[in-house]
Structures are given as structure tokens and as C-alpha cells.
Design an enzyme around this catalytic site. Structure first.
Site, PDB file in Angstrom:
ATOM      1  CD  GLN A 126       6.903   3.866  11.511  1.00 36.61           C
ATOM      2  OE1 GLN A 126       7.242   2.790  11.854  1.00 36.61           O
ATOM      3  NE2 GLN A 126       6.753   4.589  10.370  1.00 36.61           N
ATOM      4  CE  LYS A 137       9.977   8.211   4.732  1.00 33.87           C
ATOM      5  NZ  LYS A 137       8.832   9.139   4.398  1.00 33.87           N
ATOM      6  CG  ASP A 141     -11.009   6.940  11.073  1.00 36.67           C
ATOM      7  OD1 ASP A 141     -11.960   6.119  11.598  1.00 36.67           O
ATOM      8  OD2 ASP A 141      -9.801   6.297  10.941  1.00 36.67           O
ATOM      9  CD  GLU A 147      -2.294   1.320   2.939  1.00 35.61           C
ATOM     10  OE1 GLU A 147      -3.250   0.432   3.016  1.00 35.61           O
ATOM     11  OE2 GLU A 147      -1.875   1.997   3.521  1.00 35.61           O
ATOM     12  CD  GLN A 149      -5.163  -0.849  10.763  1.00 34.06           C
ATOM     13  OE1 GLN A 149      -4.254  -1.098  10.100  1.00 34.06           O
ATOM     14  NE2 GLN A 149      -6.053   0.086  10.785  1.00 34.06           N
ATOM     15  NE  ARG A 156     -16.716   5.032   9.955  1.00 38.92           N
ATOM     16  CZ  ARG A 156     -16.423   5.042  11.400  1.00 38.92           C
ATOM     17  NH1 ARG A 156     -17.569   4.565  12.142  1.00 38.92           N
ATOM     18  NH2 ARG A 156     -15.535   5.493  11.825  1.00 38.92           N
ATOM     19  CG  HIS A 163      -7.609   2.438   0.239  1.00 39.45           C
ATOM     20  ND1 HIS A 163      -6.728   2.146   1.155  1.00 39.45           N
ATOM     21  CD2 HIS A 163      -7.275   1.120  -0.535  1.00 39.45           C
ATOM     22  CE1 HIS A 163      -6.100   1.375   1.172  1.00 39.45           C
ATOM     23  NE2 HIS A 163      -6.346   0.565   0.013  1.00 39.45           N
TER      24      HIS A 163
HETATM   25  P1  FAD Z   1     -17.206  -0.150   8.604  1.00 36.04           P
HETATM   26  O1  FAD Z   1     -17.281  -1.369   8.384  1.00 36.04           O
HETATM   27  O2  FAD Z   1     -18.469   0.834   8.352  1.00 36.04           O
HETATM   28  O3  FAD Z   1     -17.373  -0.020  10.582  1.00 36.04           O
HETATM   29  C1  FAD Z   1     -16.935   0.947  11.282  1.00 36.04           C
HETATM   30  C2  FAD Z   1     -17.426   0.794  12.504  1.00 36.04           C
HETATM   31  O4  FAD Z   1     -19.030   0.741  12.707  1.00 36.04           O
HETATM   32  C3  FAD Z   1     -17.044  -0.615  13.244  1.00 36.04           C
HETATM   33  O5  FAD Z   1     -16.817  -0.366  14.408  1.00 36.04           O
HETATM   34  C4  FAD Z   1     -18.287  -1.608  12.729  1.00 36.04           C
HETATM   35  O6  FAD Z   1     -18.226  -2.673  13.940  1.00 36.04           O
HETATM   36  C5  FAD Z   1     -19.568  -0.743  13.084  1.00 36.04           C
HETATM   37  N1  FAD Z   1     -20.525  -1.060  12.272  1.00 36.04           N
HETATM   38  C6  FAD Z   1     -20.403  -1.585  10.752  1.00 36.04           C
HETATM   39  N2  FAD Z   1     -21.780  -1.511  10.685  1.00 36.04           N
HETATM   40  C7  FAD Z   1     -22.663  -1.119  11.556  1.00 36.04           C
HETATM   41  C8  FAD Z   1     -24.204  -1.083  11.731  1.00 36.04           C
HETATM   42  N3  FAD Z   1     -24.987  -1.152  10.608  1.00 36.04           N
HETATM   43  N4  FAD Z   1     -24.496  -0.474  12.929  1.00 36.04           N
HETATM   44  C9  FAD Z   1     -23.715  -0.287  13.998  1.00 36.04           C
HETATM   45  N5  FAD Z   1     -22.309  -0.248  13.578  1.00 36.04           N
HETATM   46  C10 FAD Z   1     -21.895  -0.789  12.670  1.00 36.04           C
HETATM   47  N6  FAD Z   1      -9.037   5.120   6.160  1.00 36.04           N
HETATM   48  C11 FAD Z   1      -8.963   6.166   5.264  1.00 36.04           C
HETATM   49  O7  FAD Z   1      -9.351   7.417   5.417  1.00 36.04           O
HETATM   50  N7  FAD Z   1      -8.152   6.111   3.969  1.00 36.04           N
HETATM   51  C12 FAD Z   1      -7.925   4.909   3.767  1.00 36.04           C
HETATM   52  O8  FAD Z   1      -7.166   4.607   2.569  1.00 36.04           O
HETATM   53  C13 FAD Z   1      -7.753   3.782   4.833  1.00 36.04           C
HETATM   54  N8  FAD Z   1      -7.515   2.619   4.401  1.00 36.04           N
HETATM   55  C14 FAD Z   1      -7.590   1.424   5.146  1.00 36.04           C
HETATM   56  C15 FAD Z   1      -7.166   0.399   4.653  1.00 36.04           C
HETATM   57  C16 FAD Z   1      -7.311  -0.726   5.665  1.00 36.04           C
HETATM   58  C17 FAD Z   1      -6.816  -2.319   5.196  1.00 36.04           C
HETATM   59  C18 FAD Z   1      -7.738  -0.778   6.913  1.00 36.04           C
HETATM   60  C19 FAD Z   1      -8.031  -1.746   7.924  1.00 36.04           C
HETATM   61  C20 FAD Z   1      -8.522   0.483   7.224  1.00 36.04           C
HETATM   62  C21 FAD Z   1      -8.066   1.711   6.288  1.00 36.04           C
HETATM   63  N9  FAD Z   1      -8.633   2.890   6.646  1.00 36.04           N
HETATM   64  C22 FAD Z   1      -8.391   3.874   5.742  1.00 36.04           C
HETATM   65  C23 FAD Z   1      -9.243   3.357   8.079  1.00 36.04           C
HETATM   66  C24 FAD Z   1     -10.750   3.099   8.035  1.00 36.04           C
HETATM   67  O9  FAD Z   1     -11.423   3.976   7.229  1.00 36.04           O
HETATM   68  C25 FAD Z   1     -11.133   2.999   9.417  1.00 36.04           C
HETATM   69  O10 FAD Z   1     -10.722   2.284  10.179  1.00 36.04           O
HETATM   70  C26 FAD Z   1     -12.581   3.294   9.798  1.00 36.04           C
HETATM   71  O11 FAD Z   1     -12.837   3.931  11.043  1.00 36.04           O
HETATM   72  C27 FAD Z   1     -13.474   2.306   9.701  1.00 36.04           C
HETATM   73  O12 FAD Z   1     -13.767   1.788   8.284  1.00 36.04           O
HETATM   74  P2  FAD Z   1     -14.547   0.366   7.910  1.00 36.04           P
HETATM   75  O13 FAD Z   1     -14.453   0.201   6.595  1.00 36.04           O
HETATM   76  O14 FAD Z   1     -13.682  -0.803   8.604  1.00 36.04           O
HETATM   77  O15 FAD Z   1     -16.072   0.829   8.502  1.00 36.04           O
END
Ligand code: FAD
Length: 317
Positions: A246, A305, A126, A18, A210, A124, A94
Site C-alpha cells: 500500500q 479488513k 472512474d 466503509e 478522499q 461519478r 455508493h
Molecule cells: P465529480 O464530482 O463528477 O467530479 C469529477 C471530475 O470532474 C473532477 O475533476 C471535477 O472537478 C470535474 N467536474 C465536475 N463537474 C464538472 C463540470 N461541470 N465540468 C467540468 N469538470 C467538472 N468510485 C467507485 O467506483 N466506487 C465507489 O464506491 C467509490 N467510492 C468513493 C468514495 C469516496 C469518499 C471518494 C472520495 C471516492 C470514491 N470513488 C468511488 C471514486 C470516485 O468515483 C472517483 O474519484 C471519480 O473519479 C470522481 O467522482 P466524483 O463523484 O468526485 O466526480
């Protein structure tokens, strides 16, 4: 090609990584030259992160502060096109719920389809740094499951505001995120996994985890995911620790633990170079154990990096 197809056709574990778009005002040249050595390990795909807007306060001569929105790392789509063109490999953008209306998501997907992107990691996102709670855009998606449903809908020719399905449909392979140490907002692992299953049931074809530093957490996660009947590949995300900063930043930002054995070694480090040596060794050990346990792909968080990832890949692939 789709990531699901790469995995189906592979006869050994695949290498992928990535990258982050460069900071606004910096060129793509350095990034491309930086990752060029990693092409030796034949990654079928490279992920490109997406960074939503942040809010900053600009001070005016009269002393008033103006809240303005800015993107520090724009350019995800352009970088995907550049990578596919230069390295002849797939780029996986993404795509976030945060900051996008459904209409904007649809338009982004149309652009991605037109430039030849075939895989999307749906997330989703943050809350912006200045805010403490994720709030979807009006007419945007609150959870990734709904973004997955929109993408899968377009794969069937379903567009917003169209009464009937159109003849033209996209064919994206969609991945989603999984958290071996639980997503920080989820009240329990069971709750988090229930919603992970919803993303897969909505049409996600693979999961990327993650970062984690204790393989046992990944193995336990995979076991629980499989017990729920989720069958899609689960790609482990590996991050070599490379700087003293880190050691505290990663646990704080990504809500994860560093194992005692790793910390014992890191605590002896005086310089970033010492840390990098320890981090690379640890990631090599993690990678070899994961391969021995049959993972389909090893996905490295390079943070753009490439040197540490190169050292690991040289030992592992
Ligand atoms: P979701 O799957 O929507 O879940 C978010 C939270 O809501 C979880 O706690 C879940 O349990 C809960 N939830 C889900 N559905 C429901 C529901 N129906 N009702 C109540 N609760 C629910 N962030 C960036 O900004 N840019 C990136 O490029 C990026 N890349 C990433 C790549 C990877 C591999 C990972 C692991 C994370 C990345 N992130 C990135 C971070 C990610 O956007 C955050 O971790 C974010 O907070 C959650 O995203 P998600 O898609 O897992 O969310």
C-alpha cells in the site's frame, strides 16, 4: 435515519466505516463476521462501495479473443439490506454515474428506497480499468452534480418520463466526495472546489473526503470550502496503511502524498505487521487531532479488513 440527522443530534464525534462487497463467488458471511467487532463503537452507518463493470478478454479455442464485461464485486444493494437487517444500523450504498443510464439509476433508487435505504453517496466513478477516460453511458450522467439532481428530483416526486410530479416521493439524504489533495482530473484546486460547490448547491447534504495522511491538507481544504460558502458537514476519510504494497499503491491509485514523517517510519518496516503497527499509530494520531478540531464523524476506509480499524477505534472512541 439520515446522516445529516445523526450529525445534528450527536454530542460527540461519530465513528463510521466503509466496506467493499466481497469478490464474486465469495460469501457475505466472512465480511459480516469480520466487521462485527466494529459494532462495539456504535457506528450509525456503514458505507458500501459500488464497483462498476470491467472488461476482460476471453480466449476461444480458435484463438480469437472475446471482450466480455464482468463485475468483480457485485452485490452492493444486497449487502446494504443484509447489514441493515443484521446490525440494525444504516447502510449507505455508493451510487455511480458510470455504467448507469438515467433509467437504470431511477430503478436502482426505487429498489434502494423500498429496502429502507435513506442515505446515498453519489459519485461519478472512474473509467473501467481497460479504458483511460471516463465516458458516461448514452443517456447517463457525465458528472455527479447531475446524479445529485436526479436523486433530489425523486425526493420531490419527479420521475423520468412523467409529465407531472407523482404523489410518492423518496427522501434520500445525499452525500458527495471531496478531495483535500484535489481530484486527479481537475486542473486546479479552485476548479475542483467550484464543481464541489455545484454538487452541494444541487442538494448534497454532506461531503466525505478522499483519504489523506496529512491533517493539514484536510484543514486547508475545509477552510477553502467554507470560504466558498459551503456549510454542509465535511467528514474526513482515514485509511490506516496496513501492507508494504500500500505504500506505493495508495499514492498511485488515489493521487495523494504520504508525509515525510510517516514515510520515515514506514521505510524502516520489513514486514506487513510492522507496516500495520506504524499505519495504526499514524491513524490514531490523525484521528485524535481531527477530533480535537471538531470533526463531526471519523470515517475509516477498512477495505473490508476490520482489525486495524478496530485497534484505532479502541484508542479513539
Ligand atoms: P465529480 O464530482 O463528477 O467530479 C469529477 C471530475 O470532474 C473532477 O475533476 C471535477 O472537478 C470535474 N467536474 C465536475 N463537474 C464538472 C463540470 N461541470 N465540468 C467540468 N469538470 C467538472 N468510485 C467507485 O467506483 N466506487 C465507489 O464506491 C467509490 N467510492 C468513493 C468514495 C469516496 C469518499 C471518494 C472520495 C471516492 C470514491 N470513488 C468511488 C471514486 C470516485 O468515483 C472517483 O474519484 C471519480 O473519479 C470522481 O467522482 P466524483 O463523484 O468526485 O466526480
Amino acid at each position: 435515519m439520515k446522516i445529516s440527522e445523526y450529525i445534528e443530534q450527536a454530542d460527540k464525534p461519530l465513528f463510521s466505516f466503509e466496506i467493499l462487497p466481497p469478490l464474486k463467488g465469495q460469501s457475505l458471511k466472512d465480511l459480516c463476521e469480520g466487521i462485527e467487532p466494529l459494532m462495539e463503537f456504535k457506528p450509525p452507518f456503514v458505507d458500501v462501495t459500488y464497483h462498476r463493470e470491467e472488461f476482460i478478454y476471453k480466449k476461444h479455442p480458435n484463438g480469437l479473443l472475446e471482450k466480455v464485461s464482468t463485475k468483480k464485486r457485485p452485490g452492493t444493494v444486497g449487502i446494504c439490506a443484509a447489514i441493515m437487517n443484521r446490525f440494525k444500523i444504516d447502510a449507505v450504498p455508493h451510487l455511480l454515474c458510470g455504467g448507469f443510464t438515467k433509467e437504470e439509476t431511477e430503478n436502482a433508487l426505487i429498489d434502494l428506497n423500498f429496502i429502507g435505504v435513506q442515505n446515498i453517496l453519489a459519485l461519478r466513478g472512474d473509467a473501467p480499468k481497460s479504458e483511460n477516460k471516463f465516458v458516461p453511458e448514452p443517456n447517463g450522467h457525465a458528472f455527479t452534480k447531475d446524479l445529485v439532481l436526479q436523486i433530489v428530483g425523486m425526493n420531490k416526486g419527479k420521475y423520468l418520463h412523467e409529465e407531472t410530479e407523482t404523489g410518492f416521493h423518496t427522501d434520500f439524504c445525499v452525500g458527495v466526495a471531496g478531495y483535500p489533495e484535489k481530484h486527479f482530473e481537475a486542473p486546479s484546486m479552485k476548479f475542483d472546489l467550484k464543481h464541489l460547490k455545484e454538487k452541494v448547491d444541487a442538494g448534497a447534504e454532506y461531503i466525505v473526503t478522499q483519504m489523506f495522511f496529512d491533517n493539514q491538507k484536510y484543514f486547508d481544504f475545509v477552510k477553502k470550502v467554507r470560504e466558498l460558502g459551503i456549510k454542509v458537514p465535511i467528514i474526513p476519510g482515514i485509511k490506516p496503511i496496513t501492507t508494504l504494497g500500500q505504500i506505493t499503491m495508495l499514492p498511485r491509485t488515489f493521487y495523494l502524498d504520504l508525509p515525510d514523517a510517516l514515510m520515515d517510519d514506514l521505510e524502516k518496516c520489513k514486514t506487513n505487521a510492522d507496516v500495520k503497527d506504524v499505519g495504526v499509530e499514524w491513524a490514531i494520531h490523525q484521528s485524535k487531532e481531527l477530533i480535537a478540531n471538531g470533526v463531526p464523524v471519523l470515517h475509516y476506509y477498512t477495505m473490508s479488513k476490520a482489525e486495524a480499524t478496530y485497534r484505532i477505534a479502541k484508542e479513539v472512541f
